[in-house]
Design a protein around this motif. Structure first.
Motif, mmCIF file in Angstrom:
data_model
loop_
_atom_site.group_PDB
_atom_site.id
_atom_site.type_symbol
_atom_site.label_atom_id
_atom_site.label_comp_id
_atom_site.label_asym_id
_atom_site.label_seq_id
_atom_site.Cartn_x
_atom_site.Cartn_y
_atom_site.Cartn_z
ATOM 1 N N GLY A 254 1.347 -5.839 -3.885
ATOM 2 C CA GLY A 254 0.034 -5.705 -3.269
ATOM 3 C C GLY A 254 -0.932 -6.731 -3.794
ATOM 4 N N ALA A 255 -2.055 -6.873 -3.116
ATOM 5 C CA ALA A 255 -3.095 -7.804 -3.543
ATOM 6 C C ALA A 255 -4.446 -7.244 -3.141
ATOM 7 N N ALA A 256 -5.440 -7.494 -3.985
ATOM 8 C CA ALA A 256 -6.817 -7.104 -3.704
ATOM 9 C C ALA A 256 -7.690 -8.323 -3.948
ATOM 10 N N LEU A 257 -8.346 -8.788 -2.902
ATOM 11 C CA LEU A 257 -9.113 -10.028 -2.956
ATOM 12 C C LEU A 257 -10.561 -9.761 -2.581
ATOM 13 N N ASP A 258 -11.477 -10.235 -3.408
ATOM 14 C CA ASP A 258 -12.901 -10.158 -3.059
ATOM 15 C C ASP A 258 -13.441 -11.532 -2.690
ATOM 16 N N VAL A 259 -12.592 -12.540 -2.756
ATOM 17 C CA VAL A 259 -12.997 -13.921 -2.472
ATOM 18 C C VAL A 259 -11.901 -14.608 -1.670
ATOM 19 N N LEU A 260 -12.316 -15.503 -0.772
ATOM 20 C CA LEU A 260 -11.376 -16.326 -0.029
ATOM 21 C C LEU A 260 -11.749 -17.792 -0.210
ATOM 22 N N ASP A 261 -10.846 -18.675 0.170
ATOM 23 C CA ASP A 261 -11.067 -20.101 -0.083
ATOM 24 C C ASP A 261 -12.123 -20.701 0.829
ATOM 25 N N THR A 262 -12.466 -20.029 1.915
ATOM 26 C CA THR A 262 -13.578 -20.421 2.778
ATOM 27 C C THR A 262 -14.452 -19.191 2.995
ATOM 28 N N GLU A 263 -15.765 -19.340 2.727
ATOM 29 C CA GLU A 263 -16.670 -18.194 2.854
ATOM 30 C C GLU A 263 -17.959 -18.597 3.555
ATOM 31 N N LEU A 279 -2.630 -5.129 1.495
ATOM 32 C CA LEU A 279 -3.642 -6.143 1.194
ATOM 33 C C LEU A 279 -5.021 -5.547 1.401
ATOM 34 N N LEU A 280 -5.841 -5.638 0.378
ATOM 35 C CA LEU A 280 -7.234 -5.195 0.442
ATOM 36 C C LEU A 280 -8.121 -6.420 0.315
ATOM 37 N N VAL A 281 -8.959 -6.663 1.316
ATOM 38 C CA VAL A 281 -9.899 -7.786 1.276
ATOM 39 C C VAL A 281 -11.303 -7.223 1.420
ATOM 40 N N THR A 282 -12.185 -7.585 0.491
ATOM 41 C CA THR A 282 -13.599 -7.204 0.557
ATOM 42 C C THR A 282 -14.447 -8.477 0.610
ATOM 43 N N PRO A 283 -15.642 -8.402 1.209
ATOM 44 C CA PRO A 283 -16.416 -9.611 1.524
ATOM 45 C C PRO A 283 -17.309 -10.100 0.382
ATOM 46 N N HIS A 284 -16.698 -10.480 -0.735
ATOM 47 C CA HIS A 284 -17.386 -11.078 -1.882
ATOM 48 C C HIS A 284 -18.552 -10.196 -2.346
ATOM 49 N N VAL A 285 -18.225 -8.958 -2.679
ATOM 50 C CA VAL A 285 -19.255 -8.002 -3.096
ATOM 51 C C VAL A 285 -19.016 -7.414 -4.479
ATOM 52 N N ALA A 286 -18.028 -7.916 -5.213
ATOM 53 C CA ALA A 286 -17.752 -7.363 -6.541
ATOM 54 C C ALA A 286 -18.977 -7.464 -7.442
ATOM 55 N N TRP A 287 -19.775 -8.495 -7.249
ATOM 56 C CA TRP A 287 -20.951 -8.744 -8.088
ATOM 57 C C TRP A 287 -22.158 -7.898 -7.711
#
Length: 313
Positions: A254-263, A279-287
């Motif tokens: 599995g993978a959990a990503l909060d960042v992608l190479d293009t945003e 696959l879990l993708v969140t829109p750069h909100v960890a911060w």
């Protein structure tokens, strides 16, 4: 003396507005967002520029003769030409530790969600699969434990250490990737060895030419087929196409990503395709926890105020 001008190029990226409660007048110009072709005109008469992710190039900095300070409202400074700023006498400040706890908490939340396949089970509860089960429960993908599992932390900075502390609280064992910039420690391993040993790996290193695609097809192949990869650093640390292949082929758990190479990413981004398993993708909100937002706004205000105080003295 003219009133100093503070320009925030992408103020809309921060849910909380900057207080900017200065004792002396400041002309504050917040812009919700700024396109690349708008940067030069908006900073031309600025004394201070605040940016979150808007890039500042050598040419743009050169054409802003009053500019004395750039504040990056984020932990990194990779969106500013630092060599040009130094040559022009422009100070560049960032806020490296405002969201340490917020990101660490996100990593642990994503780890639990991924290891326990919570997204799949939550969907099964409402799409009819649970209702159609002959039993009191519905069984789907594997639910993998966290307590006793080994977390590999790549990047031993503030966030990496905070994540490790929370992971130990869950009963996880923690090892770190060996850093080339410090003497090796007993709890560190070479990256390839760490990837092969860990049940979950979390990335907390800056994006540099050396770390771009740090996790590529070769290194993904080193990981256990039940392992989880978590990235809250920079999207380009991971080779997107290689990760999609590893997940679809079952080579990675599995993978959990909060960042992608293009945003923001285009809808056609390979990691946004339908049907990629676990696959879990969140829109750069960890911060972006509320405490972290407040910390960031306060820190940016303090940096600007100190700079303007020195300029006035």
């Amino acid at each position: 003396m003219s009133i100093p001008t503070v320009v925030f190029l992408d103020a809309g990226s921060l849910p909380l507005p900057l207080p900017l409660s200065f004792a002396t007048p400041v002309a504050y110009e917040p812009h919700d967002t700024t396109r690349p072709e708008e940067v030069a005109s908006r900073i031309a008469r600025a004394d201070v520029v605040v940016t979150n992710k808007v890039r500042l190039t050598r040419e743009q900095l050169h054409d802003a003769p009053r500019l004395g300070l750039v504040v990056v409202a984020a932990a990194g400074t990779d969106n500013v030409d630092l060599d040009a700023a130094k040559a022009l006498g422009i100070a560049v400040r960032n806020v490296p530790d405002y969201g340490t706890d917020s990101v660490a908490e996100h990593v642990i939340a994503a780890l639990l969600m991924s290891r326990r396949s919570l997204a799949v089970y939550a969907q099964a509860a409402v799409d009819g699969r649970w209702s159609a089960s002959p039993h009191f429960c519905w069984h789907g993908p594997a639910i993998r434990g966290v307590g006793g599992a080994l977390l590999g932390v790549v990047g031993r900075g503030r966030i990496g250490e905070a994540t490790a502390r929370l992971a130990r609280g869950l009963g996880m064992r923690v090892l770190y990737a060996r850093s080339p910039n410090r003497p090796p420690a007993d709890d560190e391993r070479e990256l390839d060895d760490l990837l092969a040993e860990a049940d979950a790996v979390t990335l907390h290193v800056p994006l540099t030419p050396r770390t771009r695609h740090l996790i590529d097809a070769r290194r993904l192949a080193l990981m256990k087929p039940t392992a989880t990869l978590i990235n809250t650093g920079r999207g380009a640390l991971v080779d997107a196409a290689a990760l999609v292949h590893a997940l679809r082929s079952g080579a990675l758990g599995g993978a959990a990503l909060d960042v992608l190479d293009t945003e923001p990413p285009p809808p056609s981004h390979p990691l946004l395709a339908e049907g990629i398993p676990n696959l879990l993708v969140t829109p750069h909100v960890a911060w972006a926890s509320e405490p972290a937002q407040a910390n960031l706004a306060s820190a940016v205000e303090d940096i600007v105020e100190r700079h303007l105080s020195l300029e006035r003295s």
